[in-house]
Design a protein around this motif. Structure first.
Motif, PDB file in Angstrom:
ATOM      1  N   ARG A 159     -13.112  -4.997   8.100  1.00 25.30           N
ATOM      2  CA  ARG A 159     -11.790  -4.881   7.476  1.00 25.30           C
ATOM      3  C   ARG A 159     -11.543  -3.476   6.960  1.00 25.30           C
ATOM      4  N   PHE A 160     -12.599  -2.729   6.718  1.00 23.72           N
ATOM      5  CA  PHE A 160     -12.476  -1.375   6.177  1.00 23.72           C
ATOM      6  C   PHE A 160     -12.680  -0.304   7.243  1.00 23.72           C
ATOM      7  N   HIS A 161     -12.568  -0.683   8.518  1.00 23.29           N
ATOM      8  CA  HIS A 161     -12.713   0.280   9.603  1.00 23.29           C
ATOM      9  C   HIS A 161     -11.369   0.846  10.040  1.00 23.29           C
ATOM     10  N   THR A 162     -10.302   0.412   9.409  1.00 21.92           N
ATOM     11  CA  THR A 162      -8.965   0.906   9.718  1.00 21.92           C
ATOM     12  C   THR A 162      -8.464   1.677   8.506  1.00 21.92           C
ATOM     13  N   PHE A 163      -8.014   2.904   8.744  1.00 21.22           N
ATOM     14  CA  PHE A 163      -7.491   3.681   7.626  1.00 21.22           C
ATOM     15  C   PHE A 163      -6.388   4.600   8.111  1.00 21.22           C
ATOM     16  N   LEU A 164      -5.518   4.962   7.178  1.00 24.96           N
ATOM     17  CA  LEU A 164      -4.375   5.820   7.448  1.00 24.96           C
ATOM     18  C   LEU A 164      -4.659   7.179   6.844  1.00 24.96           C
ATOM     19  N   LEU A 165      -4.471   8.235   7.651  1.00 24.46           N
ATOM     20  CA  LEU A 165      -4.690   9.603   7.191  1.00 24.46           C
ATOM     21  C   LEU A 165      -3.365  10.312   7.003  1.00 24.46           C
ATOM     22  N   ASP A 166      -3.333  11.251   6.062  1.00 18.22           N
ATOM     23  CA  ASP A 166      -2.151  12.098   5.931  1.00 18.22           C
ATOM     24  C   ASP A 166      -2.310  13.309   6.855  1.00 18.22           C
ATOM     25  N   LYS A 167      -1.358  14.243   6.805  1.00 16.95           N
ATOM     26  CA  LYS A 167      -1.407  15.375   7.729  1.00 16.95           C
ATOM     27  C   LYS A 167      -2.577  16.314   7.446  1.00 16.95           C
ATOM     28  N   GLU A 168      -3.179  16.202   6.275  1.00 17.98           N
ATOM     29  CA  GLU A 168      -4.346  17.004   5.916  1.00 17.98           C
ATOM     30  C   GLU A 168      -5.650  16.270   6.219  1.00 17.98           C
TER      31      GLU A 168
END
Length: 75
Positions: free
Chosen positions: A29-38
């Motif tokens: 469940r914690f293998h998906t994450f959203l990154l910002d442009k940095e």
């Protein structure tokens, strides 16, 4: 349709090196994450099959888009 048809980059870690280098939990469940442009993690958790998480992803993506790819500092 292939992943490249979406118009954004992706990385496939077939050797598991990313997991080994970054203390990623074994819970999928914690293998998906959203990154910002940095490339900073701004949201963790899978929205698949979770309507509340999907709503959180959509609102976070909208906030990122409205602020040039980063989240404003919270007061």
């Amino acid at each position: 349709m292939t992943l490249t048809d979406f118009g954004f980059g992706y990385i496939l870690d077939s050797t598991g090196q990313f997991m080994a280098d970054n203390r990623i939990p074994t819970d999928r469940r914690f293998h998906t994450f959203l990154l910002d442009k940095e490339n900073r993690v701004v949201l963790v958790g899978s929205p698949i099959g979770n309507p509340k998480m999907w709503d959180l992803y959509k609102s976070t993506i909208a906030r990122l888009a409205a602020h040039g790819g980063t989240l404003p500092d919270e007061q």
